[in-house]
Design an enzyme around this catalytic site. Structure first.
Site, PDB file in Angstrom:
ATOM      1  N   CYS A  41      -3.161  32.615 -10.818  1.00  0.00           N
ATOM      2  CA  CYS A  41      -2.780  33.417  -9.658  1.00  0.00           C
ATOM      3  C   CYS A  41      -2.401  32.556  -8.449  1.00  0.00           C
ATOM      4  CB  CYS A  41      -3.902  34.371  -9.297  1.00  0.00           C
ATOM      5  SG  CYS A  41      -5.396  33.507  -8.893  1.00  0.00           S
ATOM      6  N   GLU A  42      -1.414  31.701  -8.638  1.00  0.00           N
ATOM      7  CA  GLU A  42      -0.869  30.928  -7.517  1.00  0.00           C
ATOM      8  C   GLU A  42       0.647  30.835  -7.695  1.00  0.00           C
ATOM      9  OE1 GLU A  42      -2.682  27.419  -6.035  1.00  0.00           O
ATOM     10  OE2 GLU A  42      -4.643  27.898  -6.886  1.00  0.00           O
ATOM     11  N   ARG A  45       0.290  18.360 -14.024  1.00  0.00           N
ATOM     12  CA  ARG A  45       1.229  17.402 -13.424  1.00  0.00           C
ATOM     13  C   ARG A  45       2.367  18.038 -12.616  1.00  0.00           C
ATOM     14  NH1 ARG A  45       3.980  13.997 -15.743  1.00  0.00           N
ATOM     15  NH2 ARG A  45       3.474  12.296 -14.339  1.00  0.00           N
ATOM     16  N   TYR A  47       2.192  16.863  -8.787  1.00  0.00           N
ATOM     17  CA  TYR A  47       3.110  15.794  -8.341  1.00  0.00           C
ATOM     18  C   TYR A  47       4.573  16.207  -8.421  1.00  0.00           C
ATOM     19  CZ  TYR A  47      -0.947  13.350 -10.437  1.00  0.00           C
ATOM     20  OH  TYR A  47      -2.188  12.945 -10.836  1.00  0.00           O
ATOM     21  N   GLU A  97      -3.053  -2.882 -18.872  1.00  0.00           N
ATOM     22  CA  GLU A  97      -3.797  -1.633 -19.127  1.00  0.00           C
ATOM     23  C   GLU A  97      -2.906  -0.403 -19.104  1.00  0.00           C
ATOM     24  OE1 GLU A  97      -7.114  -2.964 -15.970  1.00  0.00           O
ATOM     25  OE2 GLU A  97      -5.934  -1.262 -15.344  1.00  0.00           O
ATOM     26  N   PRO A  98      -2.031  -0.264 -20.080  1.00  0.00           N
ATOM     27  CA  PRO A  98      -1.180   0.919 -20.089  1.00  0.00           C
ATOM     28  C   PRO A  98      -1.936   2.166 -20.530  1.00  0.00           C
ATOM     29  CG  PRO A  98      -0.781  -0.429 -22.032  1.00  0.00           C
ATOM     30  CD  PRO A  98      -1.785  -1.168 -21.213  1.00  0.00           C
ATOM     31  N   GLY A  99      -1.708   3.263 -19.845  1.00  0.00           N
ATOM     32  CA  GLY A  99      -2.242   4.554 -20.260  1.00  0.00           C
ATOM     33  C   GLY A  99      -1.092   5.414 -20.735  1.00  0.00           C
ATOM     34  N   ARG A 100      -0.194   5.725 -19.782  1.00  0.00           N
ATOM     35  CA  ARG A 100       0.915   6.639 -20.051  1.00  0.00           C
ATOM     36  C   ARG A 100       1.824   6.141 -21.196  1.00  0.00           C
ATOM     37  NH1 ARG A 100       2.789   9.926 -16.124  1.00  0.00           N
ATOM     38  NH2 ARG A 100       1.933   8.503 -14.583  1.00  0.00           N
ATOM     39  N   TYR A 157      -2.300  12.285 -19.342  1.00  0.00           N
ATOM     40  CA  TYR A 157      -2.696  13.054 -18.151  1.00  0.00           C
ATOM     41  C   TYR A 157      -2.412  14.552 -18.350  1.00  0.00           C
ATOM     42  CZ  TYR A 157      -2.657   8.286 -16.474  1.00  0.00           C
ATOM     43  OH  TYR A 157      -2.886   6.946 -16.354  1.00  0.00           O
TER      44      TYR A 157
HETATM   45  N1  LLP Z   1      -5.452   0.926 -14.726  1.00  0.00           N
HETATM   46  C1  LLP Z   1      -5.965   1.525 -13.652  1.00  0.00           C
HETATM   47  C2  LLP Z   1      -6.958   0.846 -12.849  1.00  0.00           C
HETATM   48  C3  LLP Z   1      -5.524   2.812 -13.308  1.00  0.00           C
HETATM   49  O1  LLP Z   1      -6.024   3.411 -12.236  1.00  0.00           O
HETATM   50  C4  LLP Z   1      -4.563   3.457 -14.110  1.00  0.00           C
HETATM   51  C5  LLP Z   1      -4.084   4.798 -13.777  1.00  0.00           C
HETATM   52  C6  LLP Z   1      -4.076   2.790 -15.250  1.00  0.00           C
HETATM   53  C7  LLP Z   1      -4.544   1.498 -15.511  1.00  0.00           C
HETATM   54  C8  LLP Z   1      -3.077   3.384 -16.179  1.00  0.00           C
HETATM   55  O2  LLP Z   1      -1.887   3.659 -15.576  1.00  0.00           O
HETATM   56  P1  LLP Z   1      -0.617   4.120 -16.447  1.00  0.00           P
HETATM   57  O3  LLP Z   1      -0.264   3.002 -17.374  1.00  0.00           O
HETATM   58  O4  LLP Z   1      -1.027   5.326 -17.198  1.00  0.00           O
HETATM   59  O5  LLP Z   1       0.434   4.411 -15.460  1.00  0.00           O
HETATM   60  N2  LLP Z   1      -2.474  11.513 -13.141  1.00  0.00           N
HETATM   61  C9  LLP Z   1      -1.277  10.761 -12.818  1.00  0.00           C
HETATM   62  C10 LLP Z   1      -1.421   9.302 -13.122  1.00  0.00           C
HETATM   63  C11 LLP Z   1      -2.625   8.679 -12.473  1.00  0.00           C
HETATM   64  C12 LLP Z   1      -2.849   7.250 -12.863  1.00  0.00           C
HETATM   65  C13 LLP Z   1      -4.185   6.783 -12.438  1.00  0.00           C
HETATM   66  N3  LLP Z   1      -4.468   5.440 -12.770  1.00  0.00           N
HETATM   67  C14 LLP Z   1      -0.089  11.390 -13.537  1.00  0.00           C
HETATM   68  O6  LLP Z   1      -0.269  12.386 -14.239  1.00  0.00           O
HETATM   69  O7  LLP Z   1       1.031  10.919 -13.405  1.00  0.00           O
END
Ligand code: LLP
Length: 419
Positions: free
Chosen positions: A346-347, A313, A317, A274-277, A375
Protein backbone atom coordinates in the site's frame (compact mmCIF):
# COMPACT_ATOMS: atom_id res chain seq x y z
CA UNK A 1 3.88 -21.52 -22.40
CA UNK A 2 5.15 -18.73 -24.63
CA UNK A 3 7.91 -16.33 -23.70
CA UNK A 4 6.99 -12.92 -25.09
CA UNK A 5 10.43 -11.39 -24.64
CA UNK A 6 12.57 -14.16 -23.24
CA UNK A 7 15.79 -13.47 -25.14
CA UNK A 8 17.98 -13.20 -22.06
CA UNK A 9 16.81 -16.36 -20.28
CA UNK A 10 16.79 -18.22 -23.64
CA UNK A 11 20.33 -17.14 -24.44
CA UNK A 12 21.52 -18.25 -21.01
CA UNK A 13 19.34 -21.39 -21.08
CA UNK A 14 18.30 -20.18 -17.66
CA UNK A 15 15.36 -22.52 -17.10
CA UNK A 16 17.08 -25.64 -18.45
CA UNK A 17 13.70 -27.14 -19.30
CA UNK A 18 11.85 -26.02 -16.17
CA UNK A 19 8.52 -24.24 -16.72
CA UNK A 20 7.83 -20.98 -14.86
CA UNK A 21 4.13 -21.80 -14.52
CA UNK A 22 4.85 -25.20 -13.01
CA UNK A 23 7.47 -23.73 -10.68
CA UNK A 24 5.00 -21.19 -9.34
CA UNK A 25 2.34 -23.82 -9.02
CA UNK A 26 4.65 -25.98 -6.94
CA UNK A 27 6.53 -23.41 -4.83
CA UNK A 28 4.16 -20.46 -4.72
CA UNK A 29 4.43 -16.92 -6.06
CA UNK A 30 6.55 -14.83 -5.88
CA UNK A 31 9.53 -17.16 -6.25
CA UNK A 32 13.29 -16.65 -6.35
CA UNK A 33 15.07 -19.01 -8.77
CA UNK A 34 18.83 -19.43 -8.99
CA UNK A 35 20.72 -21.21 -11.74
CA UNK A 36 23.68 -23.17 -10.38
CA UNK A 37 25.60 -23.27 -13.67
CA UNK A 38 25.52 -19.49 -14.07
CA UNK A 39 26.51 -18.98 -10.44
CA UNK A 40 29.53 -21.26 -10.83
CA UNK A 41 30.51 -19.52 -14.06
CA UNK A 42 30.52 -16.09 -12.38
CA UNK A 43 32.60 -17.35 -9.47
CA UNK A 44 35.14 -18.73 -11.92
CA UNK A 45 35.34 -15.44 -13.81
CA UNK A 46 36.21 -13.66 -10.57
CA UNK A 47 38.76 -16.32 -9.62
CA UNK A 48 40.53 -15.74 -12.92
CA UNK A 49 40.52 -11.96 -12.68
CA UNK A 50 44.11 -11.63 -11.60
CA UNK A 51 47.04 -13.87 -12.47
CA UNK A 52 48.96 -13.19 -9.22
CA UNK A 53 49.47 -16.47 -7.33
CA UNK A 54 48.27 -15.29 -3.91
CA UNK A 55 45.00 -13.87 -5.15
CA UNK A 56 41.82 -14.79 -3.23
CA UNK A 57 38.17 -14.02 -3.89
CA UNK A 58 35.86 -13.46 -0.92
CA UNK A 59 32.19 -13.69 -1.84
CA UNK A 60 30.37 -10.89 -0.08
CA UNK A 61 27.50 -12.84 1.44
CA UNK A 62 25.41 -9.75 2.10
CA UNK A 63 24.36 -10.02 -1.55
CA UNK A 64 22.93 -13.51 -1.06
CA UNK A 65 23.24 -15.56 2.11
CA UNK A 66 21.07 -18.53 1.23
CA UNK A 67 22.85 -21.57 2.69
CA UNK A 68 22.69 -23.65 -0.51
CA UNK A 69 23.97 -20.65 -2.45
CA UNK A 70 26.92 -20.38 -0.05
CA UNK A 71 27.55 -24.12 -0.34
CA UNK A 72 27.99 -23.81 -4.10
CA UNK A 73 30.26 -20.79 -3.64
CA UNK A 74 32.32 -22.82 -1.17
CA UNK A 75 32.46 -25.76 -3.52
CA UNK A 76 34.10 -23.45 -6.08
CA UNK A 77 36.92 -22.93 -3.59
CA UNK A 78 36.58 -19.27 -2.72
CA UNK A 79 36.27 -17.55 0.69
CA UNK A 80 33.59 -15.26 2.11
CA UNK A 81 33.25 -12.03 3.98
CA UNK A 82 30.63 -11.31 6.62
CA UNK A 83 29.00 -8.21 8.00
CA UNK A 84 27.29 -9.66 11.06
CA UNK A 85 27.24 -12.68 13.37
CA UNK A 86 24.16 -13.83 11.44
CA UNK A 87 26.14 -13.96 8.20
CA UNK A 88 29.00 -15.72 9.98
CA UNK A 89 26.58 -18.37 11.31
CA UNK A 90 25.14 -18.90 7.83
CA UNK A 91 28.65 -19.31 6.43
CA UNK A 92 29.67 -21.78 9.13
CA UNK A 93 26.46 -23.69 8.46
CA UNK A 94 27.38 -23.79 4.77
CA UNK A 95 30.68 -25.40 5.73
CA UNK A 96 33.13 -22.50 5.61
CA UNK A 97 35.95 -22.73 8.17
CA UNK A 98 36.58 -19.71 10.42
CA UNK A 99 39.89 -19.10 8.63
CA UNK A 100 38.02 -18.64 5.34
CA UNK A 101 35.81 -15.86 6.71
CA UNK A 102 36.69 -12.18 7.01
CA UNK A 103 34.42 -10.22 9.33
CA UNK A 104 34.19 -6.67 7.98
CA UNK A 105 32.61 -5.05 10.98
CA UNK A 106 30.98 -1.64 11.10
CA UNK A 107 29.98 -0.03 14.40
CA UNK A 108 29.53 -3.33 16.22
CA UNK A 109 28.91 -3.95 19.90
CA UNK A 110 31.50 -5.51 22.20
CA UNK A 111 29.41 -8.69 22.18
CA UNK A 112 29.52 -8.96 18.40
CA UNK A 113 33.24 -8.32 18.27
CA UNK A 114 33.88 -10.79 21.08
CA UNK A 115 31.79 -13.36 19.23
CA UNK A 116 34.09 -13.14 16.19
CA UNK A 117 37.23 -13.23 18.36
CA UNK A 118 35.97 -16.35 20.17
CA UNK A 119 35.29 -18.04 16.85
CA UNK A 120 38.80 -17.21 15.61
CA UNK A 121 37.51 -15.16 12.70
CA UNK A 122 39.72 -12.44 11.24
CA UNK A 123 38.13 -9.09 11.88
CA UNK A 124 38.45 -5.75 10.19
CA UNK A 125 37.48 -2.61 12.10
CA UNK A 126 36.67 0.69 10.52
CA UNK A 127 37.23 3.43 13.06
CA UNK A 128 39.74 4.36 15.71
CA UNK A 129 37.16 3.75 18.44
CA UNK A 130 36.45 0.25 17.15
CA UNK A 131 40.19 -0.43 16.96
CA UNK A 132 40.41 0.60 20.64
CA UNK A 133 37.48 -1.69 21.39
CA UNK A 134 39.23 -4.56 19.60
CA UNK A 135 42.42 -3.86 21.54
CA UNK A 136 40.58 -3.91 24.87
CA UNK A 137 38.89 -7.20 24.00
CA UNK A 138 41.85 -8.98 22.44
CA UNK A 139 45.17 -7.41 23.46
CA UNK A 140 48.11 -8.93 21.59
CA UNK A 141 45.74 -10.07 18.84
CA UNK A 142 45.75 -9.72 15.08
CA UNK A 143 43.43 -7.27 13.40
CA UNK A 144 42.69 -5.61 10.07
CA UNK A 145 41.66 -2.00 9.46
CA UNK A 146 39.37 -0.71 6.76
CA UNK A 147 40.69 2.48 5.22
CA UNK A 148 38.87 5.04 3.15
CA UNK A 149 41.00 5.40 0.02
CA UNK A 150 39.52 8.80 -0.77
CA UNK A 151 37.64 7.66 -3.91
CA UNK A 152 34.12 6.38 -4.24
CA UNK A 153 31.99 4.69 -6.91
CA UNK A 154 28.51 3.24 -7.15
CA UNK A 155 25.15 3.16 -8.90
CA UNK A 156 23.50 5.46 -6.35
CA UNK A 157 24.75 7.84 -3.67
CA UNK A 158 23.41 5.50 -1.00
CA UNK A 159 25.90 2.79 -1.97
CA UNK A 160 29.07 4.85 -2.43
CA UNK A 161 31.32 3.85 0.46
CA UNK A 162 34.59 5.65 -0.24
CA UNK A 163 35.43 9.34 -0.57
CA UNK A 164 34.21 12.28 1.48
CA UNK A 165 30.58 11.56 2.31
CA UNK A 166 30.52 8.15 3.87
CA UNK A 167 30.52 6.64 7.35
CA UNK A 168 33.02 3.95 6.32
CA UNK A 169 36.71 3.49 6.83
CA UNK A 170 39.56 5.30 8.53
CA UNK A 171 41.06 8.22 6.63
CA UNK A 172 44.70 8.10 5.67
CA UNK A 173 45.52 11.08 7.88
CA UNK A 174 44.85 8.91 10.96
CA UNK A 175 47.62 6.42 10.23
CA UNK A 176 49.70 7.74 13.19
CA UNK A 177 46.76 7.21 15.57
CA UNK A 178 46.19 3.71 14.17
CA UNK A 179 49.83 2.94 14.92
CA UNK A 180 49.51 4.30 18.47
CA UNK A 181 46.51 2.10 19.22
CA UNK A 182 48.21 -0.94 17.71
CA UNK A 183 51.18 -0.33 19.96
CA UNK A 184 49.09 0.40 23.05
CA UNK A 185 47.42 -3.02 22.85
CA UNK A 186 50.31 -4.91 21.20
CA UNK A 187 48.11 -5.61 18.20
CA UNK A 188 49.46 -6.76 14.85
CA UNK A 189 47.90 -5.21 11.78
CA UNK A 190 47.63 -8.20 9.46
CA UNK A 191 45.41 -6.69 6.83
CA UNK A 192 44.01 -3.55 5.34
CA UNK A 193 40.86 -3.40 3.30
CA UNK A 194 38.61 -1.01 1.47
CA UNK A 195 35.36 -0.99 -0.42
CA UNK A 196 34.74 2.08 -2.55
CA UNK A 197 31.11 1.31 -3.33
CA UNK A 198 28.76 -0.93 -5.20
CA UNK A 199 28.55 -1.19 -8.97
CA UNK A 200 31.07 0.30 -11.29
CA UNK A 201 31.14 -0.53 -15.01
CA UNK A 202 34.42 1.24 -15.65
CA UNK A 203 37.30 0.08 -13.50
CA UNK A 204 38.97 3.53 -13.30
CA UNK A 205 37.98 4.41 -9.75
CA UNK A 206 38.60 0.87 -8.54
CA UNK A 207 42.18 1.05 -9.79
CA UNK A 208 42.60 4.51 -8.31
CA UNK A 209 41.28 3.34 -4.93
CA UNK A 210 43.49 0.26 -5.08
CA UNK A 211 46.56 2.39 -5.75
CA UNK A 212 45.72 4.66 -2.82
CA UNK A 213 45.26 1.66 -0.55
CA UNK A 214 48.60 0.30 -1.60
CA UNK A 215 50.24 3.55 -0.62
CA UNK A 216 48.63 3.18 2.79
CA UNK A 217 49.94 -0.41 2.97
CA UNK A 218 53.51 0.86 2.73
CA UNK A 219 53.15 2.33 6.24
CA UNK A 220 52.68 -1.12 7.79
CA UNK A 221 55.21 -3.94 7.89
CA UNK A 222 53.39 -7.05 9.05
CA UNK A 223 50.56 -7.22 6.55
CA UNK A 224 49.39 -10.63 5.45
CA UNK A 225 46.69 -9.37 3.12
CA UNK A 226 45.37 -6.39 1.22
CA UNK A 227 41.70 -6.49 0.34
CA UNK A 228 40.63 -4.24 -2.51
CA UNK A 229 36.86 -4.63 -1.98
CA UNK A 230 33.94 -5.41 -4.26
CA UNK A 231 31.74 -3.30 -6.49
CA UNK A 232 32.16 -5.10 -9.85
CA UNK A 233 29.09 -4.19 -11.88
CA UNK A 234 26.77 -6.25 -14.04
CA UNK A 235 24.78 -4.99 -17.06
CA UNK A 236 21.24 -4.55 -15.72
CA UNK A 237 20.23 -3.21 -19.13
CA UNK A 238 21.47 -6.25 -21.06
CA UNK A 239 18.09 -6.48 -22.84
CA UNK A 240 19.03 -3.20 -24.46
CA UNK A 241 22.55 -4.26 -25.38
CA UNK A 242 24.47 -2.94 -22.35
CA UNK A 243 28.02 -4.31 -22.41
CA UNK A 244 29.60 -6.37 -19.67
CA UNK A 245 32.33 -5.01 -17.44
CA UNK A 246 35.69 -5.43 -19.17
CA UNK A 247 37.16 -7.91 -16.71
CA UNK A 248 40.23 -8.80 -18.71
CA UNK A 249 41.27 -5.14 -19.05
CA UNK A 250 40.72 -4.52 -15.35
CA UNK A 251 42.42 -7.76 -14.38
CA UNK A 252 45.52 -6.94 -16.39
CA UNK A 253 45.89 -3.55 -14.75
CA UNK A 254 45.38 -5.04 -11.30
CA UNK A 255 47.86 -7.84 -11.93
CA UNK A 256 50.45 -5.33 -13.10
CA UNK A 257 50.45 -3.14 -10.06
CA UNK A 258 50.01 -6.01 -7.61
CA UNK A 259 53.21 -7.58 -8.96
CA UNK A 260 54.99 -4.21 -8.76
CA UNK A 261 53.85 -3.62 -5.18
CA UNK A 262 54.74 -7.11 -4.02
CA UNK A 263 58.30 -6.83 -5.22
CA UNK A 264 58.65 -3.46 -3.51
CA UNK A 265 57.04 -4.72 -0.26
CA UNK A 266 59.30 -7.75 -0.32
CA UNK A 267 56.63 -10.28 0.60
CA UNK A 268 54.11 -12.22 -1.45
CA UNK A 269 51.17 -11.18 0.66
CA UNK A 270 47.60 -12.14 -0.20
CA UNK A 271 45.52 -9.86 -2.41
CA UNK A 272 41.76 -10.23 -2.01
CA UNK A 273 38.66 -8.87 -3.66
CA UNK A 274 35.10 -9.07 -2.28
CA UNK A 275 32.52 -9.20 -5.04
CA UNK A 276 28.90 -9.72 -4.04
CA UNK A 277 26.77 -8.57 -6.96
CA UNK A 278 29.02 -9.84 -9.78
CA UNK A 279 28.87 -13.38 -8.46
CA UNK A 280 25.21 -13.51 -7.48
CA UNK A 281 23.04 -11.11 -9.49
CA UNK A 282 22.76 -12.77 -12.87
CA UNK A 283 22.13 -16.32 -11.70
CA UNK A 284 18.91 -15.12 -10.03
CA UNK A 285 15.44 -14.54 -11.45
CA UNK A 286 12.35 -13.45 -9.56
CA UNK A 287 8.99 -14.74 -10.75
CA UNK A 288 5.65 -13.15 -9.95
CA UNK A 289 2.06 -13.34 -11.12
CA UNK A 290 -0.13 -10.74 -12.77
CA UNK A 291 -3.41 -10.33 -10.90
CA UNK A 292 -4.84 -7.12 -12.35
CA UNK A 293 -4.46 -4.82 -15.33
CA UNK A 294 -5.95 -1.34 -15.34
CA UNK A 295 -5.83 2.14 -16.78
CA UNK A 296 -5.59 5.13 -14.43
CA UNK A 297 -6.01 8.13 -16.69
CA UNK A 298 -3.48 7.60 -19.45
CA UNK A 299 -1.31 5.25 -17.43
CA UNK A 300 -1.49 1.50 -17.71
CA UNK A 301 -0.75 -0.46 -14.54
CA UNK A 302 0.10 -4.15 -14.37
CA UNK A 303 -0.75 -5.27 -10.84
CA UNK A 304 1.40 -8.14 -9.56
CA UNK A 305 2.54 -9.79 -6.34
CA UNK A 306 6.03 -8.29 -6.83
CA UNK A 307 5.92 -5.64 -4.14
CA UNK A 308 8.99 -3.93 -2.71
CA UNK A 309 8.73 -6.32 0.20
CA UNK A 310 10.03 -8.94 -2.26
CA UNK A 311 12.54 -6.86 -4.26
CA UNK A 312 13.42 -3.54 -2.63
CA UNK A 313 15.98 -2.24 -5.13
CA UNK A 314 13.70 -0.34 -7.53
CA UNK A 315 11.93 1.43 -4.66
CA UNK A 316 15.10 2.09 -2.69
CA UNK A 317 17.55 3.18 -5.38
CA UNK A 318 15.38 3.59 -8.49
CA UNK A 319 17.21 0.54 -9.76
CA UNK A 320 16.47 -0.92 -13.15
CA UNK A 321 15.73 -4.63 -13.60
CA UNK A 322 14.97 -6.19 -16.97
CA UNK A 323 11.50 -7.72 -17.29
CA UNK A 324 10.42 -10.81 -19.20
CA UNK A 325 6.83 -11.89 -19.75
CA UNK A 326 5.59 -15.48 -20.00
CA UNK A 327 2.06 -16.40 -20.99
CA UNK A 328 -0.24 -19.33 -21.59
CA UNK A 329 -2.48 -17.32 -23.90
CA UNK A 330 -2.68 -18.79 -27.36
CA UNK A 331 -2.48 -15.73 -29.55
CA UNK A 332 -0.62 -13.05 -27.62
CA UNK A 333 -0.44 -9.61 -29.25
CA UNK A 334 2.73 -9.01 -31.22
CA UNK A 335 2.99 -5.33 -30.27
CA UNK A 336 4.49 -3.54 -27.30
CA UNK A 337 3.07 -0.74 -25.17
CA UNK A 338 4.12 1.49 -22.29
CA UNK A 339 3.04 0.22 -18.87
CA UNK A 340 4.14 0.22 -15.24
CA UNK A 341 4.53 -3.02 -13.32
CA UNK A 342 3.51 -2.49 -9.72
CA UNK A 343 3.24 -4.63 -6.60
CA UNK A 344 0.61 -5.25 -3.94
CA UNK A 345 1.97 -3.03 -1.16
CA UNK A 346 0.00 0.00 0.00
CA UNK A 347 2.46 2.64 -1.19
CA UNK A 348 2.44 4.58 -4.44
CA UNK A 349 6.19 4.05 -4.81
CA UNK A 350 5.63 0.31 -5.04
CA UNK A 351 6.75 0.14 -8.67
CA UNK A 352 9.05 -2.56 -9.96
CA UNK A 353 9.29 -1.21 -13.52
CA UNK A 354 7.93 2.25 -14.23
CA UNK A 355 6.61 3.35 -17.66
CA UNK A 356 8.44 0.61 -19.53
CA UNK A 357 7.94 -0.52 -23.09
CA UNK A 358 6.69 -4.07 -22.64
CA UNK A 359 4.73 -6.78 -24.43
CA UNK A 360 0.97 -6.49 -23.82
CA UNK A 361 0.44 -8.17 -20.46
CA UNK A 362 -2.76 -9.80 -19.20
CA UNK A 363 -4.03 -11.28 -15.95
CA UNK A 364 -2.62 -14.75 -15.43
CA UNK A 365 0.70 -13.97 -17.16
CA UNK A 366 3.95 -14.43 -15.29
CA UNK A 367 6.60 -11.75 -14.91
CA UNK A 368 10.29 -12.66 -14.73
CA UNK A 369 12.51 -10.03 -13.12
CA UNK A 370 16.08 -10.43 -14.34
CA UNK A 371 19.30 -10.17 -12.34
CA UNK A 372 17.56 -10.59 -9.01
CA UNK A 373 20.11 -12.88 -7.34
CA UNK A 374 22.00 -10.07 -5.58
CA UNK A 375 20.39 -7.91 -2.88
CA UNK A 376 17.03 -9.50 -3.69
CA UNK A 377 15.91 -12.07 -1.15
CA UNK A 378 18.36 -10.74 1.47
CA UNK A 379 16.64 -7.35 1.42
CA UNK A 380 13.10 -8.70 1.34
CA UNK A 381 10.83 -8.06 4.29
CA UNK A 382 7.48 -8.95 5.78
CA UNK A 383 6.11 -5.45 5.25
CA UNK A 384 2.30 -5.46 5.12
CA UNK A 385 2.61 -8.83 6.87
CA UNK A 386 3.38 -10.53 3.61
CA UNK A 387 5.17 -13.84 3.39
CA UNK A 388 8.72 -13.94 2.10
CA UNK A 389 9.04 -16.15 -1.00
CA UNK A 390 10.61 -19.56 -1.41
CA UNK A 391 13.99 -19.95 -3.12
CA UNK A 392 14.84 -22.77 -5.53
CA UNK A 393 17.94 -23.80 -7.45
CA UNK A 394 18.02 -25.15 -10.97
CA UNK A 395 20.88 -27.61 -10.58
CA UNK A 396 23.42 -28.23 -13.31
CA UNK A 397 21.55 -31.38 -14.38
CA UNK A 398 18.27 -29.43 -14.65
CA UNK A 399 16.79 -30.78 -11.43
CA UNK A 400 14.89 -28.16 -9.40
CA UNK A 401 15.70 -28.09 -5.69
CA UNK A 402 13.87 -26.12 -3.02
CA UNK A 403 16.52 -24.39 -0.86
CA UNK A 404 14.36 -22.18 1.34
CA UNK A 405 10.74 -22.67 2.16
CA UNK A 406 8.29 -19.88 1.70
CA UNK A 407 7.34 -18.19 4.99
CA UNK A 408 4.08 -19.33 6.46
CA UNK A 409 1.67 -17.47 8.72
CA UNK A 410 3.19 -19.11 11.83
CA UNK A 411 6.65 -17.74 10.89
CA UNK A 412 5.10 -14.34 10.66
CA UNK A 413 3.36 -14.41 14.02
CA UNK A 414 5.64 -16.55 16.16
CA UNK A 415 7.47 -13.77 18.02
CA UNK A 416 4.46 -11.75 19.09
CA UNK A 417 3.33 -11.86 22.69
CA UNK A 418 -0.31 -11.14 23.47
CA UNK A 419 -1.20 -8.76 26.29
N1 LLP B 1 32.54 -5.40 0.67
C1 LLP B 1 31.94 -4.54 1.49
C2 LLP B 1 32.63 -4.07 2.67
C3 LLP B 1 30.65 -4.09 1.19
O1 LLP B 1 30.05 -3.22 2.00
C4 LLP B 1 30.00 -4.56 0.03
C5 LLP B 1 28.65 -4.11 -0.31
C6 LLP B 1 30.66 -5.49 -0.78
C7 LLP B 1 31.96 -5.88 -0.43
C8 LLP B 1 30.06 -6.08 -2.01
O2 LLP B 1 29.77 -5.14 -2.96
P1 LLP B 1 29.30 -5.59 -4.43
O3 LLP B 1 30.41 -6.35 -5.06
O4 LLP B 1 28.10 -6.43 -4.26
O5 LLP B 1 28.99 -4.33 -5.13
N2 LLP B 1 21.91 -3.06 -1.58
C9 LLP B 1 22.65 -2.38 -2.63
C10 LLP B 1 24.11 -2.70 -2.60
C11 LLP B 1 24.74 -2.45 -1.26
C12 LLP B 1 26.18 -2.88 -1.18
C13 LLP B 1 26.66 -2.88 0.22
N3 LLP B 1 28.01 -3.27 0.37
C14 LLP B 1 22.01 -2.71 -3.97
O6 LLP B 1 21.02 -3.44 -4.00
O7 LLP B 1 22.47 -2.24 -5.00
Amino acid sequence: MIKLNGEVTDRENFFQGADPFELIEKYGSPLYIYNERILRQRVREMKNLVSYENFRVNFSAKANSNIAFLQIVKDEGIDVDAMSPGEIEAELMAGFKPENILYISNNVSEEEMQYAINKGIKTSVDSLSQLEQYGRLNPGGKVAVRFNPGVGAGHHKKVITGGKETKFGVNEEYIPQVKEILEKYSLTLIGINQHIGSLFMDGGSYIEGAKNLINIAKHFEDLEFIDLGGGFGIPYKKQYGEERLNLSGLGEKLSEFIEAFVSEYGKKLIFKIEPGRYISAECGLLLGQVHAVKMNGDEKYIGTDLGFNVLARPMMYDSFHGIEVYTKRENPEKVTEIASIVGNICETGDIIAGKRELPVIHEGDIIGVLDAGAYGMVMSSNYNNRLRPAEVFIRENGEVKLVRKRDNIEDLLKNYISL
